[in-house]
Write a protein that holds these residues in place. Structure first.
Motif, PDB file in Angstrom:
ATOM      1  N   ALA A 156       3.598 -25.268 -10.058  1.00 44.50           N
ATOM      2  CA  ALA A 156       2.262 -24.846 -10.095  1.00 44.50           C
ATOM      3  C   ALA A 156       1.833 -24.026  -9.024  1.00 44.50           C
ATOM      4  CB  ALA A 156       1.086 -26.118 -10.154  1.00 44.50           C
ATOM      5  N   PHE A 157       2.234 -24.352  -7.809  1.00 49.47           N
ATOM      6  CA  PHE A 157       1.810 -23.298  -6.782  1.00 49.47           C
ATOM      7  C   PHE A 157       2.447 -21.734  -6.830  1.00 49.47           C
ATOM      8  CE2 PHE A 157       2.645 -21.476  -2.530  1.00 49.47           C
ATOM      9  CZ  PHE A 157       1.358 -21.147  -2.250  1.00 49.47           C
ATOM     10  N   LEU A 158       3.696 -22.005  -7.180  1.00 50.01           N
ATOM     11  CA  LEU A 158       4.550 -20.766  -7.293  1.00 50.01           C
ATOM     12  C   LEU A 158       3.914 -19.837  -8.407  1.00 50.01           C
ATOM     13  CD1 LEU A 158       8.222 -21.834  -6.770  1.00 50.01           C
ATOM     14  CD2 LEU A 158       6.781 -20.593  -5.148  1.00 50.01           C
ATOM     15  N   ALA A 159       3.128 -20.613  -9.531  1.00 49.22           N
ATOM     16  CA  ALA A 159       2.800 -19.804 -10.490  1.00 49.22           C
ATOM     17  C   ALA A 159       1.293 -18.923 -10.217  1.00 49.22           C
ATOM     18  CB  ALA A 159       2.339 -20.738 -11.751  1.00 49.22           C
ATOM     19  N   ALA A 160       0.633 -19.864  -9.146  1.00 52.63           N
ATOM     20  CA  ALA A 160      -0.565 -19.111  -8.576  1.00 52.63           C
ATOM     21  C   ALA A 160       0.041 -17.854  -7.991  1.00 52.63           C
ATOM     22  CB  ALA A 160      -1.244 -20.345  -7.844  1.00 52.63           C
ATOM     23  N   VAL A 161       0.871 -18.067  -7.017  1.00 56.17           N
ATOM     24  CA  VAL A 161       1.455 -16.879  -6.120  1.00 56.17           C
ATOM     25  C   VAL A 161       1.769 -15.818  -6.953  1.00 56.17           C
ATOM     26  CG1 VAL A 161       3.126 -16.001  -4.439  1.00 56.17           C
ATOM     27  CG2 VAL A 161       1.981 -18.365  -4.243  1.00 56.17           C
ATOM     28  N   LYS A 162       2.608 -16.034  -8.245  1.00 54.46           N
ATOM     29  CA  LYS A 162       3.206 -15.066  -9.225  1.00 54.46           C
ATOM     30  C   LYS A 162       2.040 -14.326  -9.739  1.00 54.46           C
ATOM     31  CE  LYS A 162       6.379 -14.772 -12.732  1.00 54.46           C
ATOM     32  NZ  LYS A 162       5.516 -14.240 -13.916  1.00 54.46           N
ATOM     33  N   VAL A 209      -0.126 -25.538   7.644  1.00 51.41           N
ATOM     34  CA  VAL A 209       0.854 -25.710   6.528  1.00 51.41           C
ATOM     35  C   VAL A 209       0.492 -26.815   5.469  1.00 51.41           C
ATOM     36  CG1 VAL A 209       3.280 -26.314   6.397  1.00 51.41           C
ATOM     37  CG2 VAL A 209       2.610 -25.466   8.411  1.00 51.41           C
ATOM     38  N   PHE A 210       0.795 -26.449   4.332  1.00 52.50           N
ATOM     39  CA  PHE A 210       0.591 -27.693   3.257  1.00 52.50           C
ATOM     40  C   PHE A 210       1.696 -27.779   2.358  1.00 52.50           C
ATOM     41  CE2 PHE A 210      -0.457 -26.323  -1.049  1.00 52.50           C
ATOM     42  CZ  PHE A 210      -0.193 -25.244  -1.165  1.00 52.50           C
ATOM     43  N   ILE A 211       1.925 -28.896   1.718  1.00 54.70           N
ATOM     44  CA  ILE A 211       2.805 -29.025   0.592  1.00 54.70           C
ATOM     45  C   ILE A 211       2.018 -29.377  -0.718  1.00 54.70           C
ATOM     46  CG2 ILE A 211       2.821 -31.581   1.347  1.00 54.70           C
ATOM     47  CD1 ILE A 211       5.599 -31.821   0.050  1.00 54.70           C
ATOM     48  N   PRO A 212       2.294 -28.612  -1.826  1.00 54.17           N
ATOM     49  CA  PRO A 212       1.635 -29.044  -2.995  1.00 54.17           C
ATOM     50  C   PRO A 212       1.873 -30.246  -3.583  1.00 54.17           C
ATOM     51  CG  PRO A 212       2.893 -26.878  -2.979  1.00 54.17           C
ATOM     52  CD  PRO A 212       3.340 -27.737  -1.744  1.00 54.17           C
ATOM     53  N   GLY A 213       1.083 -30.886  -4.107  1.00 57.27           N
ATOM     54  CA  GLY A 213       0.936 -32.385  -4.648  1.00 57.27           C
ATOM     55  C   GLY A 213      -0.148 -32.479  -5.752  1.00 57.27           C
ATOM     56  N   ALA A 214       0.367 -33.200  -6.777  1.00 57.89           N
ATOM     57  CA  ALA A 214      -0.486 -33.589  -7.764  1.00 57.89           C
ATOM     58  C   ALA A 214      -1.315 -34.808  -7.449  1.00 57.89           C
ATOM     59  CB  ALA A 214      -0.037 -33.692  -8.996  1.00 57.89           C
ATOM     60  N   SER A 215      -2.595 -34.818  -6.853  1.00 58.96           N
ATOM     61  CA  SER A 215      -3.034 -36.038  -6.267  1.00 58.96           C
ATOM     62  C   SER A 215      -4.307 -36.583  -6.873  1.00 58.96           C
ATOM     63  CB  SER A 215      -3.222 -35.717  -4.814  1.00 58.96           C
ATOM     64  OG  SER A 215      -4.119 -34.729  -4.751  1.00 58.96           O
ATOM     65  N   SER A 488      -2.957 -24.297 -10.962  1.00 59.54           N
ATOM     66  CA  SER A 488      -2.561 -22.957 -10.222  1.00 59.54           C
ATOM     67  C   SER A 488      -3.850 -22.345  -9.984  1.00 59.54           C
ATOM     68  CB  SER A 488      -1.590 -22.253 -11.295  1.00 59.54           C
ATOM     69  OG  SER A 488      -0.578 -22.847 -11.621  1.00 59.54           O
ATOM     70  N   GLU A 489      -4.682 -22.462 -10.744  1.00 59.92           N
ATOM     71  CA  GLU A 489      -6.171 -21.543 -10.519  1.00 59.92           C
ATOM     72  C   GLU A 489      -6.518 -22.232  -9.108  1.00 59.92           C
ATOM     73  OE1 GLU A 489      -8.615 -21.768 -13.897  1.00 59.92           O
ATOM     74  OE2 GLU A 489      -6.950 -21.403 -15.394  1.00 59.92           O
ATOM     75  N   ILE A 490      -6.656 -23.616  -9.090  1.00 61.00           N
ATOM     76  CA  ILE A 490      -7.103 -24.357  -7.810  1.00 61.00           C
ATOM     77  C   ILE A 490      -6.385 -23.813  -6.664  1.00 61.00           C
ATOM     78  CG2 ILE A 490      -7.413 -26.556  -6.680  1.00 61.00           C
ATOM     79  CD1 ILE A 490      -8.393 -27.609  -9.524  1.00 61.00           C
ATOM     80  N   TYR A 491      -4.842 -23.833  -6.707  1.00 65.43           N
ATOM     81  CA  TYR A 491      -4.092 -23.187  -5.476  1.00 65.43           C
ATOM     82  C   TYR A 491      -4.450 -21.787  -5.154  1.00 65.43           C
ATOM     83  CZ  TYR A 491      -0.839 -27.314  -5.860  1.00 65.43           C
ATOM     84  OH  TYR A 491      -0.502 -28.676  -5.594  1.00 65.43           O
ATOM     85  N   ALA A 492      -4.704 -21.049  -6.241  1.00 64.07           N
ATOM     86  CA  ALA A 492      -5.109 -19.480  -6.019  1.00 64.07           C
ATOM     87  C   ALA A 492      -6.638 -19.729  -5.154  1.00 64.07           C
ATOM     88  CB  ALA A 492      -5.392 -18.891  -7.375  1.00 64.07           C
TER      89      ALA A 492
END
Lengths: 504, 504
Positions: A156-162, A209-215, A488-492
């Motif tokens: 999901a994070f990589l999809a935001a970057v993409k 630094v962060f690590i993506p997580g479904a929290s 992904s939107e939230i990561y963006a």
């Protein structure tokens, strides 16, 4: 294994308030072209996750070490990272990738690309097929090993970057990605990769630094952790071979009358590691450097406890009482405060059904020690060995298979502020957690020399990490819980909030 | 499992004198027509053994219970027993067969038709194929599960019985056969079968009972045992479910800070069962009824020790020192004298490679207790439970999966005299053993109400009981060691010696 997401699943998520606010569609969204690109890419992103799950990297079983690293690198490049390299270590390789957006702020991103091992017999659908399965009341989820821990959130994070690349939008921050393939065994070789001058130079510029997580919990709330315990994975092994007493192989059990038994030796050694209550650590000097919780930390725990449902938590854990019959608040403070000495497993001699008349040549206790500030990894390993040696148990092998010191991140740091702003902006109920009882290797960033704020962050939802039928929600029917595209939107948006917080 | 033959393999055989006398062709042979019939039947007997090995009965795995009993019954009928019946029990069925020869003396015969489980991966030839394999310096052996423990010797005995029928020779004794399919799990239901009035009536007429066994050492000597320890197979299980503390399933290991751990509970309970030396039993009152060895028993042990090769025994056991650093004689006396509390195996939580961050909901110790006269099975079970209860460990489940009291047979009994006369007559070097450190359920015959002398007896040779590549010598190239047909001849002669000894 050590991922805080598990503990969130086990306890913290259950401690979280269940106030119902919706994902606010208005607040703080990323630019419309980025959102459109995320949505256009949604089906492809799911496919990428499924393909990734089909390639499991398992650190302690020699499965897909090189292949997993190469795949990880390619995923980063495909998302828009301009360079990516595989860094060899003594164990599973690491991956290092950068994306220079010409922005004043740089964000470090930590990935794990390995997964826990699994037994397909225990699964309802094949663990590498990543099938889409209906979860009643929740939506559509991918079921597969690594789905939530950690490939789903990372995808999901990589999809935001993409989406920034796909929409021709300039990223608000530069990115430095460091990915490891040994998180599940305690990251024994990752420090080696991080120590590379290029990695140090790149991360040295990062605001955090962060690590993506479904929290998200089932009600949509998120708990943001101000730190996590450290961990030491250690196996204690008693054997006739090292001991010089007892047999060097399994022999007939009748010999117990005149031959020493390495399994009894292990029992006697283990017995010294906790008090007679079978609970309180008794390693010499273990509590010496424990920093008491601050008033603020205790206040946060009290707030979590007040909002939590004790009966529900106990039910989900399958327990009837907390240790020492403490009440929920006292036990929750203990959960955050106390270092542990845990037996994960015991294995010696005959382990099948019924009995078998052997006197075993070897006995092993699989253990973990959880460390709180200001204990350190080196300190605890040294103290464990000294404790055993002092009692004449120097023959017991102490095999440290991984681990790291505790991690802490300040409430007023860039990363916590950015996380809170993002969650608030998305209308996601969120609270703080004083300290995760579980562990993640955040200290590799929060510790010297980098001393960066580091945390786990992300919306979305999943479960079953390390267990059969691990799942990650792709389409959410609950408006309070993010599906994969919304994550992904939230990561963006988070990238903008990090830039904002760093500028303050 | 409990068979004395294993211990003979492990220790006693190695303690035995290695004087070299040949099998004397002249002395005390059975009638020529019986010998001729044995020799004519030799190839068929091997085939019967191979077919029997192909049908393994495994008590604790539910394998071939009914089939094994039916096959056992048929083998007896084929050998000449006039009647045979399968006796149902709460577990694996028993078999009861009789052969009335109109003789004044009746001999009881005890068989086990079950075998230990096995892992084909560990074998050099498939464990159920019973292939004939060359053993350099020894001859041709059948390799298969149950070959020596106990189907090989039992087949050799049945071949002897059959030879009387085939040659039209009257048997010198009547026979009563009782066979069980649970010896490997401690004969939990065999007493039930023995208690049947018909069986009691038949055995009540017997002068003694024996179990066939291939007990020659590599040099051809045999040790005749004057008794064996009793055994209790017991599993101690700690679980959140029974304890009411800790989880009822494996949970995340970070919870060790506030949740009790059943594995620690087990360690604390186990710790009380042996002294701090990790060796001496510490169950309350355990030694209370131990009868000290007699002067005669100590003398026999001293003779065994004087003739044994300590270095060779230590090498074969893979040990460097006896417990408590005792010398060979003291340790051998202890081996016979002392009851034991042994850990056979430990199993809890995660048992695979490395570690896994769980806090287990269950932990199990597999144990055996070896009992010496005048300890009893009931006494030891009661004392173990009382010991745990007194220390607050009543929640630990004590699962007794089998066992029996010790057995003794007088040196001047019919059976020992007949055994010695047979061995001497065949020119087989033989010594006495004061007490086997291992166990066999002889007490079912030597104890009340039957109180018959009972022993293991037989020439021939094999090894690897309970281990991979179990073997039984069929053709012996060593003139001091009996092959299968020679064993049958010695069994035939034994029947005459029993009749003679009983008449005295």
């Amino acid at each position: 294994m050590h991922s805080h997401r598990i503990v969130r699943g086990a306890v913290s998520a259950l401690l979280v308030a269940s106030a119902l606010q919706g994902l606010s569609p208005a607040a703080a969204k990323p630019p419309a072209p980025v959102v459109a690109a995320i949505q256009a890419d949604e089906a492809a992103a799911v496919k990428r996750l499924q393909q990734w799950i089909a390639l499991p990297t398992i650190a302690n079983m020699g499965v897909n070490h090189a292949e997993g690293a190469a795949h990880m690198r390619q995923l980063a490049l495909d998302a828009g990272f301009q360079q990516g390299e595989v860094i060899k270590t003594a164990g599973v390789p690491a991956v290092f990738a950068t994306l220079d957006a010409g922005a004043p702020t740089t964000l470090g991103v930590y990935f794990m690309y390995d997964v826990k091992h699994y037994d397909p017999k225990e699964w309802n659908s094949p663990p590498l097929e990543a099938r889409l399965v209906d979860r009643p009341g929740e939506g559509k989820a991918i079921v597969g090993r690594g789905a939530v821990n950690q490939k789903g959130p990372e995808t999901a994070f990589l999809a935001a970057v993409k989406a920034f690349k796909d929409s021709g939008t300039k990223l608000p921050v530069n990115l430095v990605l460091v990915a490891e393939g040994e998180e599940e065994i305690g990251s024994p070789n990752f420090p080696q990769a991080l120590a590379s001058p290029a990695v140090q130079a790149a991360l040295g510029k990062a605001a955090g630094v962060f690590i993506p997580g479904a929290s998200q919990s089932s009600t949509g709330s998120v708990s943001t952790e101000l730190g996590a315990k450290g961990v030491i994975e250690v196996q204690l092994i008693s054997s006739g071979e090292k001991w010089g007493r007892g047999p060097n192989k399994d022999v007939h059990s009748s010999l117990m009358a005149s031959v020493d038994n390495p399994a009894w030796r292990l029992v006697k050694a283990l017995n010294t590691l906790v008090e007679d209550d079978g609970f309180t650590p008794a390693i010499d000097g273990y509590f010496e450097n424990v920093r008491p919780l601050t008033a603020r930390e205790k206040q946060i725990i009290a707030e979590e406890v007040a909002a939590g449902d004790e009966a529900d938590i106990k039910k989900s854990l399958g327990i009837r009482t907390w240790a020492k019959d403490e009440n929920f608040l006292t036990s929750s403070i203990r959960l955050a405060q106390r270092p542990t000495v845990n037996i994960q497993g015991l294995v010696s001699g005959y382990t099948g059904p019924g009995g078998k008349t052997v006197l075993p040549g070897r006995a092993e206790a699989k253990m973990d020690l959880r460390l709180v500030p200001n204990m350190t990894y080196d300190e605890a390993v040294t103290k464990l060995k000294a404790h055993l040696a002092k009692r004449g148990f120097s023959d017991i092998e102490v095999v440290v298979s991984g681990g790291y010191s505790p991690t802490e991140v300040a409430e007023d740091s860039v990363m916590i502020r950015a996380a809170q702003a993002t969650l608030n902006g998305a209308g996601i109920e969120n609270t703080l957690s004083a300290r995760a009882a579980g562990s993640w290797p955040g200290v590799m960033f929060t510790g010297a020399p980098l001393k960066l704020p580091a945390l786990g962050f992300g919306a979305g939802r999943g479960g079953g990490a390390h267990a059969p039928n691990e799942w990650f929600l792709v389409d959410s029917t609950n408006p309070k819980v993010a599906g994969m595209a919304e994550q992904s939107e939230i990561y963006a948006d988070f990238l903008y909030e990090v830039a904002k917080a760093a500028a303050k």
